[in-house]
Design a protein around this motif. Structure first.
Motif, PDB file in Angstrom:
ATOM      1  N   GLU A 148      -3.658  -3.905  -1.753  1.00 13.07           N
ATOM      2  CA  GLU A 148      -4.377  -2.633  -1.885  1.00 13.07           C
ATOM      3  C   GLU A 148      -3.491  -1.559  -2.516  1.00 13.07           C
ATOM      4  O   GLU A 148      -3.244  -0.509  -1.908  1.00 13.07           O
ATOM      5  CB  GLU A 148      -4.916  -2.181  -0.523  1.00 13.07           C
ATOM      6  N   GLN A 165       0.841  -1.215   0.000  1.00 14.66           N
ATOM      7  CA  GLN A 165       0.000   0.000   0.000  1.00 14.66           C
ATOM      8  C   GLN A 165       0.866   1.251   0.000  1.00 14.66           C
ATOM      9  O   GLN A 165       0.643   2.181  -0.750  1.00 14.66           O
ATOM     10  CB  GLN A 165      -0.868   0.034   1.263  1.00 14.66           C
ATOM     11  N   SER A 181      -4.764   2.176  -2.502  1.00 17.55           N
ATOM     12  CA  SER A 181      -5.457   2.772  -1.347  1.00 17.55           C
ATOM     13  C   SER A 181      -4.810   4.055  -0.847  1.00 17.55           C
ATOM     14  O   SER A 181      -5.444   4.855  -0.184  1.00 17.55           O
ATOM     15  CB  SER A 181      -5.566   1.762  -0.201  1.00 17.55           C
TER      16      SER A 181
END
Length: 246
Positions: free
Chosen positions: A165, A87, A168
């Motif tokens: 992710e 992330q 994100s």
């Protein structure tokens, strides 16, 4: 190709993984969806042993390991064949873009600088960053930083890409450029596991969707099965809430 059986992990009294079973075939693109805190990122980190499960087994082609009897050689072998995109852009601030991509090739794979540079240039072209190869991270946008991270992961020629992710931390207008690169990676045939909240994207690139809830795989099927005919009220409720947010 990759099989996880009965993975269990808790932090204190909180059970994060509650007996996860997952098998991935070569060339699969598997999106892992589910509510926050249900162990999606933890599951990815267990694969390359960034997190140690309390119990369970992993089989990766010929490599098999019981997490209760840790085998350093097996961990190393699995890490050599996987690459993770985090992330938070996992790049070194004191290195240029091309140095960041070359780094694991030189340090881990012991390639010559020349060979590492050639591979790095190929991967930077693949993610659309050739023009930025001599820039430092402080000069890049969030999307460019994440694409640098993807190029760095691809450069080691992994058998399996793990995306945690990857959009994100990005501003909404930068998400598209990163998703395009991930789509290109997935369509190139590299086995990919992707934790994501981007439902439409997951549907468009995956051949399988895994829904995690309360630390287990609660549903596993094709995008059509998962999104069009949810197998449980809980899955339908989750998809409905995501649809409302987006």
């Amino acid at each position: 190709m990759l099989e996880l059986k009965n993975l269990r992990l808790s932090y204190g009294s909180t059970q994060i993984l509650n007996g996860v079973d997952l098998s991935v075939r070569r060339g699969d693109v598997v999106s892992i969806i589910g509510p926050s805190g249900t162990g999606k990122t933890t599951l990815l980190k267990c694969i390359n042993y960034l997190v140690k499960p309390a119990s369970g087994t992993i089989t990766f082609d010929q490599i098999r390991m019981d997490y209760q009897r840790v085998d350093k050689a097996a961990i190393q072998a699995i890490r050599c064949r996987t690459a993770m995109v985090f992330q938070q852009f996992n790049v070194f601030k004191n290195m240029t873009v091309i140095q960041n991509v070359m780094d694991p090739l030189v340090v881990v794979q012991r390639k010559s600088k020349d060979e590492a540079r050639q591979i790095a240039l190929q991967e930077l072209e693949r993610v659309g960053l050739s023009a930025k190869q001599d820039s430092y991270p402080s000069q890049l946008s969030g999307g460019q930083l994440q694409r640098t991270g993807i190029a760095r992961a691809l450069a080691v020629r992994p058998d399996v890409m793990l995306f945690d992710e990857p959009t994100s931390s990005l501003d909404p207008e930068l998400v598209g450029e990163v998703l395009k690169v991930i789509k290109d990676v997935a369509s190139s045939g590299i086995t990919s596991l992707l934790v994501t909240h981007e439902m439409q994207f997951a549907r468009s690139i995956s051949n399988r969707i895994v829904f995690m809830d309360k630390g287990i795989v609660a549903a596993d099927g094709s995008p059509t099965e998962i999104f069009d005919t949810p197998s449980s009220p809980r899955l339908a409720q989750f998809l409905n809430s995501e649809h409302t947010h987006n």
